[in-house]
Design a protein around this motif. Sequence first.
Motif, PDB file in Angstrom:
ATOM      1  N   LEU A  11       9.282  -2.471  -3.163  1.00 56.73           N
ATOM      2  CA  LEU A  11       9.631  -1.586  -4.277  1.00 56.73           C
ATOM      3  C   LEU A  11       8.403  -1.236  -5.116  1.00 56.73           C
ATOM      4  O   LEU A  11       8.269  -0.100  -5.599  1.00 56.73           O
ATOM      5  N   PHE A  12       7.512  -2.206  -5.296  1.00 53.76           N
ATOM      6  CA  PHE A  12       6.309  -1.980  -6.089  1.00 53.76           C
ATOM      7  C   PHE A  12       5.434  -0.920  -5.427  1.00 53.76           C
ATOM      8  O   PHE A  12       4.935   0.001  -6.086  1.00 53.76           O
ATOM      9  N   GLN A  13       5.257  -1.025  -4.109  1.00 54.00           N
ATOM     10  CA  GLN A  13       4.422  -0.056  -3.394  1.00 54.00           C
ATOM     11  C   GLN A  13       5.051   1.333  -3.396  1.00 54.00           C
ATOM     12  O   GLN A  13       4.352   2.345  -3.524  1.00 54.00           O
ATOM     13  N   ARG A  14       6.364   1.374  -3.308  1.00 48.71           N
ATOM     14  CA  ARG A  14       7.060   2.657  -3.333  1.00 48.71           C
ATOM     15  C   ARG A  14       6.839   3.361  -4.672  1.00 48.71           C
ATOM     16  O   ARG A  14       6.684   4.578  -4.724  1.00 48.71           O
ATOM     17  N   ARG A  15       6.808   2.594  -5.751  1.00 48.02           N
ATOM     18  CA  ARG A  15       6.664   3.199  -7.080  1.00 48.02           C
ATOM     19  C   ARG A  15       5.208   3.469  -7.449  1.00 48.02           C
ATOM     20  O   ARG A  15       4.880   4.535  -7.999  1.00 48.02           O
ATOM     21  N   TYR A  16       4.309   2.511  -7.154  1.00 51.24           N
ATOM     22  CA  TYR A  16       2.938   2.613  -7.649  1.00 51.24           C
ATOM     23  C   TYR A  16       1.908   2.949  -6.565  1.00 51.24           C
ATOM     24  O   TYR A  16       0.740   3.167  -6.872  1.00 51.24           O
TER      25      TYR A  16
END
Length: 341
Positions: free
Chosen positions: A320-325
């Motif tokens: 989720l972190f990579q998808r957002r940032y």
Amino acid sequence: MILSRALRPQLGRRGDAAPRLSVGFLLLKRFTLSAFANFIDVLRLAADEGDRSRPIRCQWRVISADLSAVYSSCGIAIRPHELIGNLNRFDYIVVVGGLIDDQMQWIDEQLDGNLRQAAALGIPLVGLCTGSFILHRAGLMDGYRCCVSWFHDSDFLRRFDGLKPVSNQIFVVDRDRLTCSGGASTAHLAAFLVERHLGKAPAAKSLRIMMFDEAAAAESPQPAICLDVPVRDQIVKKALLLMQQHLDVPLSIEQIAAHMQINKRRIERRFRLALKMSPLEAYTQIRLEHARHLLAETGKPVAAIAAESGYCDSSHLGRLFQRRYGVTPREFRSGRQALMK
């Protein structure tokens, strides 16, 4: 509601020439200067015409056991006006807290005794910032609702097992105990007292001079939203605050709706109107922002940060972190560390 002696408007109790509102301040070691200053400035501005600062309608005194200077958390020292003495000269005793670890390790039996004496005399007690923790430690909050900053909610629960703090509004008035989350909200609690004793006009005047638009009600939500957009909808604000208070074990939207005693669909509609996103999307954003903050400001392992942010493991957080940032948590931290060199 039956008001205690100080919560009733004063009608010359000390004589016509005496101030109608008298407040004694007890400053704790490493107290928060802004909480103290905001509260006392409302009294100062309400006490006189204009901003001449004469203690005509209000009186304020910093009291202590030995008159030693008390240092705030930012290092500014305040020297008390006078010894504690006879507490009956005050309408309220205000305890100004600050850094929680210092306060809870620094046991002062004399202070606790003074607070118990004030309670026995029927003098309402006010806890600003973590001052409410000291009132609890002295055994003076049993059966009372207590306002705590959202930032200290978990600390409160850990230290006072079984007690339920109120951390979704700026202050709480429960009979003769008044507690406040700190910061700018102390000005609104002081204005509440000024309005009770002196009237609405002096309270409004104080807040206007201090650049507050208007007095905020006790039920106003604490401004602790980790979103990049302004939020004015009170229902959305309160829902977001609940989300922020439950990061490690996230609530379902149904649980949030039940807690707020409103319909789930109503919450969803308000989120769409205010934020152009669903409550679940907002919750995810808050949790990821929290994880990013921990990655940037602490050395905690990614797995621990995932748990604190409500994710089952570091892989879940990572996706989720990579998808957002656009980067993984480890890449984000490595990049931050490279910039610091």
